[in-house]
Design an enzyme around this catalytic site. Structure first.
Site, mmCIF file in Angstrom:
data_model
loop_
_atom_site.group_PDB
_atom_site.id
_atom_site.type_symbol
_atom_site.label_atom_id
_atom_site.label_comp_id
_atom_site.label_asym_id
_atom_site.label_seq_id
_atom_site.Cartn_x
_atom_site.Cartn_y
_atom_site.Cartn_z
ATOM 1 N N LYS A 86 -0.054 3.698 -2.756
ATOM 2 C CA LYS A 86 -1.029 4.797 -2.668
ATOM 3 C C LYS A 86 -0.364 6.150 -2.502
ATOM 4 O O LYS A 86 -1.001 7.184 -2.726
ATOM 5 C CB LYS A 86 -2.004 4.528 -1.525
ATOM 6 C CG LYS A 86 -2.878 3.297 -1.739
ATOM 7 C CD LYS A 86 -3.897 3.135 -0.611
ATOM 8 C CE LYS A 86 -4.775 1.908 -0.848
ATOM 9 N NZ LYS A 86 -4.058 0.656 -0.599
ATOM 10 N N SER B 57 -6.107 2.895 4.304
ATOM 11 C CA SER B 57 -5.493 2.329 3.104
ATOM 12 C C SER B 57 -6.554 1.709 2.198
ATOM 13 O O SER B 57 -6.421 0.583 1.715
ATOM 14 C CB SER B 57 -4.440 1.274 3.480
ATOM 15 O OG SER B 57 -3.547 1.063 2.426
ATOM 16 N N LYS C 147 2.833 6.559 5.571
ATOM 17 C CA LYS C 147 1.987 5.487 5.074
ATOM 18 C C LYS C 147 2.508 4.115 5.455
ATOM 19 O O LYS C 147 3.715 3.868 5.470
ATOM 20 C CB LYS C 147 1.911 5.584 3.541
ATOM 21 C CG LYS C 147 0.908 4.683 2.892
ATOM 22 C CD LYS C 147 -0.513 5.189 3.075
ATOM 23 C CE LYS C 147 -1.530 4.169 2.592
ATOM 24 N NZ LYS C 147 -1.596 2.959 3.431
ATOM 25 N N SER D 56 0.794 -1.229 0.000
ATOM 26 C CA SER D 56 0.000 0.000 0.000
ATOM 27 C C SER D 56 0.826 1.278 0.000
ATOM 28 O O SER D 56 0.253 2.368 -0.048
ATOM 29 C CB SER D 56 -0.964 0.008 1.196
ATOM 30 O OG SER D 56 -2.114 -0.743 0.883
#
Length: 405
Positions: free
Chosen positions: A68, A125, A227, A65
């Site tokens: 992203k 997420s 993140k 993820s």
């Protein structure tokens, strides 16, 4: 010797040979399974651009993820140019709604605001939110992925390839710690007005409280982004930035074995970075570890040696070669498990049976680069064999089975 005794001895030797051969086959299986992904880490001083610490910074790994972050980069870019408005409603397609978790639970035919998509990607997420933005900006997720890769090249991310907007499993979606830290720094440099989103820990979406996955932000003073990410193939990933006394660092950890190990390693890397100290590279390898697998259980069942526990002591000699002429005296290889009495966990090593002692004596595999005789023999040196490099996980393009977090 009687004929019966001779046949019995031959049968016993044959049985020992079968067990030993099966053990080595199982060990090969372990080697292929535990190398599900590589690992890497890097810390950079945001002011000077100096690399404070790096371990395997250019090893290609699945981003999960962290993908992203690029989806958010292109979203912020569209907001900055006026192509998008923060409160603009984006249509939700069946393709987006049917994405695997984690997600916001968007439904086909609904609409969702750009801001909610941003917050959904940063905190939970959300894969459906990422796909909504991809289709809104690129027309299709496939075309948006091409835009992502093109932008990566503009940012100097030479070893990164994107095939989707979310980080869901794809064998060809790869990045490096070096490339991801470039992206993290670019997000704060190019969109300072939007960087506050990465500090979001929770938000309310349609009456429901959505909590974030970045728990290290709750515990590390000065951390205000970025993140988390996870798939089975990538391991646990984290991109972070923190400020101390007006001094900002960016860090990326890829391929950790657990979320706790990932967070602990990131905290140590940042602490050492702020104090201008080097983080031992072995800590990054230990955080990567070796994941549990069915192959480990198979090997344990085949081996006559009981489960071993090993300390991280320096090796005094390389692993002995298998004696093909005398199977009775040949060492039997087994995999040592993590020390459960050590909270930090000991790295997986190899164990052998002491011929003069029924107990198993642990022998720690040599670390790469410690051979006393470097040179042309490097390919055949026992400690450079595949079996002794279980902790050095290399990349794999086998599609993983779990969704990113």
């Amino acid at each position: 010797m009687s004929i019966a005794s001779e046949k019995s001895g031959q049968l016993l030797n044959r049985l020992r040979g079968m067990i030993a051969a099966s053990a080595f086959v199982a060990l090969a299986i372990v080697s292929s399974v535990v190398h599900a992904g590589g690992y890497g880490a890097i810390v950079i001083d945001a002011t000077t651009g100096k690399v404070v610490e790096s371990v395997n910074p250019d090893e290609q790994i699945h981003p999960a993820s962290l993908t992203k972050m690029m989806t958010l980069y292109l979203t912020f870019q569209a907001l900055q140019s006026g192509k998008l408005q923060i409160d603009q409603q984006m249509p939700v397609s069946a393709w987006a709604a049917n994405k695997a978790p984690t997600k916001l639970g968007l439904r086909n035919g609904q609409t969702v605001s750009v801001q909610d998509c941003i917050l959904g990607m940063v905190t939970k997420s959300a894969n459906d939110a990422a796909t909504v933005m991809a289709e809104g900006l690129g027309g299709s997720e496939a075309h948006f992925a091409e835009m992502m890769t093109a932008q990566a090249r503009l940012l100097g991310m030479a070893d990164t390839n994107f095939n989707n907007a979310s980080g869901l499993p794809d064998p060809d979606q790869l990045t490096t710690a070096n490339d991801m830290v470039k992206l993290a720094m670019a997000l704060y440099r190019d969109f300072p007005q939007d960087s506050h989103y990465f500090a979001t820990k929770e938000f309310v979406f349609r009456g429901q409280l959505v909590r974030g996955h970045n728990h290290l932000m709750d515990r590390y003073p000065g951390m205000d982004g970025l993140k988390t990410g996870f798939t089975d193939a990538s391991g646990f990933n984290l991109a972070s930035t923190a400020v101390r006394d007006g001094h900002r660092l960016f860090g990326v950890v890829l391929g950790s074995r657990t979320a706790a190990m990932r967070d602990q390693l990131m905290a140590r890397l940042l602490d050492d970075g702020f104090e201008n100290q080097q983080t031992p590279a072995v800590l990054v390898a230990q955080a990567a570890g070796v994941r549990e697998s069915a192959a480990l259980k198979v090997l344990a069942a085949l081996s006559p040696i009981a489960t071993a526990q090993a300390d991280t002591l320096p090796a005094t000699r390389p692993m002995p070669r298998r004696n093909h002429r005398n199977i009775k005296n040949a060492p039997v290889v087994a995999v040592a498990r993590r020390d459960r009495h050590n909270g930090k966990g000991a790295p997986v090593v190899l164990a052998r049976r002491d011929r003069h002692n029924s107990k198993s004596a642990p022998v720690v595999a040599r670390r790469a680069g410690t051979c006393p005789r470097p040179g042309a023999h490097a390919g055949t040196c026992p400690h450079r064999s595949r079996a002794t490099k279980l902790a050095d996980r290399t990349g794999s393009k086998k599609p993983p089975s779990l969704a990113p977090a």
